[in-house]
Scaffold this motif. Structure first.
Motif, PDB file in Angstrom:
ATOM      1  N   PRO A 114       0.954  -1.319   0.006  1.00  0.00           N
ATOM      2  CA  PRO A 114       0.119   0.186   0.024  1.00  0.00           C
ATOM      3  C   PRO A 114       0.744   1.397  -0.029  1.00  0.00           C
ATOM      4  O   PRO A 114       1.780   1.340   0.681  1.00  0.00           O
ATOM      5  CB  PRO A 114      -0.667  -0.210   1.146  1.00  0.00           C
ATOM      6  CG  PRO A 114      -0.946  -1.468   1.550  1.00  0.00           C
ATOM      7  CD  PRO A 114       0.573  -2.179   0.982  1.00  0.00           C
ATOM      8  N   THR A 131      -3.527   1.367  -3.145  1.00  0.00           N
ATOM      9  CA  THR A 131      -2.300   1.251  -3.825  1.00  0.00           C
ATOM     10  C   THR A 131      -2.403   2.012  -5.137  1.00  0.00           C
ATOM     11  O   THR A 131      -3.296   1.744  -5.992  1.00  0.00           O
ATOM     12  CB  THR A 131      -1.758  -0.198  -4.295  1.00  0.00           C
ATOM     13  OG1 THR A 131      -2.054  -1.043  -3.065  1.00  0.00           O
ATOM     14  CG2 THR A 131      -0.495  -0.482  -4.945  1.00  0.00           C
ATOM     15  N   GLY A 135      -0.919  -5.004  -7.081  1.00  0.00           N
ATOM     16  CA  GLY A 135      -1.161  -3.977  -5.663  1.00  0.00           C
ATOM     17  C   GLY A 135      -1.945  -4.733  -4.910  1.00  0.00           C
ATOM     18  O   GLY A 135      -2.218  -5.793  -4.993  1.00  0.00           O
TER      19      GLY A 135
END
Length: 335
Positions: free
Chosen positions: A124, A149, A143
């Motif tokens: 993140p 993200t 992500g």
């Protein structure tokens, strides 16, 4: 007193400590789970530390009269991750980052050491890549989720944020490309060569915005290769694309733009082109006589029109179009 003593699954008496000589370790109270050297600052070694963080390394290290210094008094440890490369905006470093080991700070640095079959795992954070990135063939970027993200670029010249390689993959990331410069071309994601037949974007968001008050050219996705995917293959799925030039007085704004002889298939995705003034803001467009754009379920809308079939074929299946929108006319196109 001298020599070496090794312990393996041995209980030590609570509260006992052993007198240190030279660089010998002293074992403290076992309930505190610490191992500390003699009272010399440059020989202190704690495992775990006061926060309960264990110190781990990816390789065997010999600690002989060595000093470990970190401004936060924290030594990071990551397990070996095989074909996964970690990117961490909080603890990463492009100096110490390794493939399958310690994290990198930037996505571009991680991609630079990747090989076919690798996954770039992005933890993140908001990652800036103003020069854009190219995903190598057979490499994935994943992500944590679209809320936490993002990959971002704020630019003043023509820029493509993501260029897909062959059999490359993106998932669970928000992509933001922004500018306020007149007369440049912004592309969120480019599918060149035959990538539309092998590369995918899944559960992601693409936002491309130019705040100029003059001309703007914006493509959320541009497919300009020669890919011929099978009908069951979708280059995008569960993707939301928004292209915006709300204050532009002229220019071209497209959520998807297919301008060469290739096929591009999408499913369960939403496409929006927002323009102002005299700009041409159209959801999707094909401009090549051998182009084929197929959208299965989702939505498609544009301020000027939802789609324009300048040349080639656009197929809709269970796609919501804006009520009341006037579609730009071209040969064999419904108006």
């Amino acid at each position: 007193t001298s020599g070496l003593i090794s312990f393996s699954s041995v209980d030590l008496t609570v509260g006992s400590s052993y007198t240190s000589v030279s660089n010998q370790l002293v074992l403290g109270n076992v309930n505190t789970s610490t191992i500390t050297s003699a009272t010399s600052a440059n020989r202190t070694f704690t495992l775990p530390d006061a926060s309960g963080i264990a110190i781990v390394d990816t390789a065997t290290q010999t600690l002989t009269n060595k000093t470990i210094i970190d401004s936060t008094n924290t030594v990071l440890g990551y397990c070996k991750t095989g074909n996964m490369i970690i990117v961490d905006i909080v603890n990463g470093s492009n100096v110490t980052g390794t493939r399958g080991g310690l994290p990198f700070l930037t996505i571009s640095a991680a991609l630079a050491v990747s090989v076919a079959g690798d996954e770039i795992k992005v933890l993140p954070g908001s990652y800036t890549e103003n020069s854009g990135i190219t995903i190598p063939n057979n490499v994935s970027i994943r992500g944590s989720d679209i809320q936490s993200t993002s990959i971002n670029a704020t630019v003043s010249s023509s820029t493509t944020l993501i260029t897909m390689g062959l059999n490359s993959y993106i998932q669970d990331i928000t992509l933001n490309l922004t500018s306020s410069t007149t007369g440049i071309t912004l592309v969120g994601v480019l599918f060149p060569s035959t990538s539309s037949a092998s590369s995918r974007i899944r559960t992601s968001i693409v936002n491309v915005t130019n705040t100029t008050i003059l001309a703007a050219t914006i493509y959320g996705i541009q497919s300009n290769g020669t890919g011929q995917p099978t009908f069951s293959f979708q280059s995008t799925r569960a993707v939301s694309i928004t292209t915006t030039a709300l204050t532009a007085t002229s220019g071209t704004v497209r959520a998807i733009f297919v301008n060469t002889a290739n096929l591009f298939f999408s499913r369960d995705s939403n496409f929006s082109a927002i323009g102002g003034g005299g700009s041409s803001a159209i959801g999707v467009e094909t401009t090549n006589s051998s182009a084929n754009l197929t959208l299965q379920s989702g939505s498609c809308k544009g301020t000027t029109s939802d789609y324009i079939q300048t040349a080639g074929i656009i197929l809709f299946s269970s796609v919501n179009l804006s009520v009341g929108t006037v579609f730009s006319s071209a040969s064999n196109q419904l108006v």
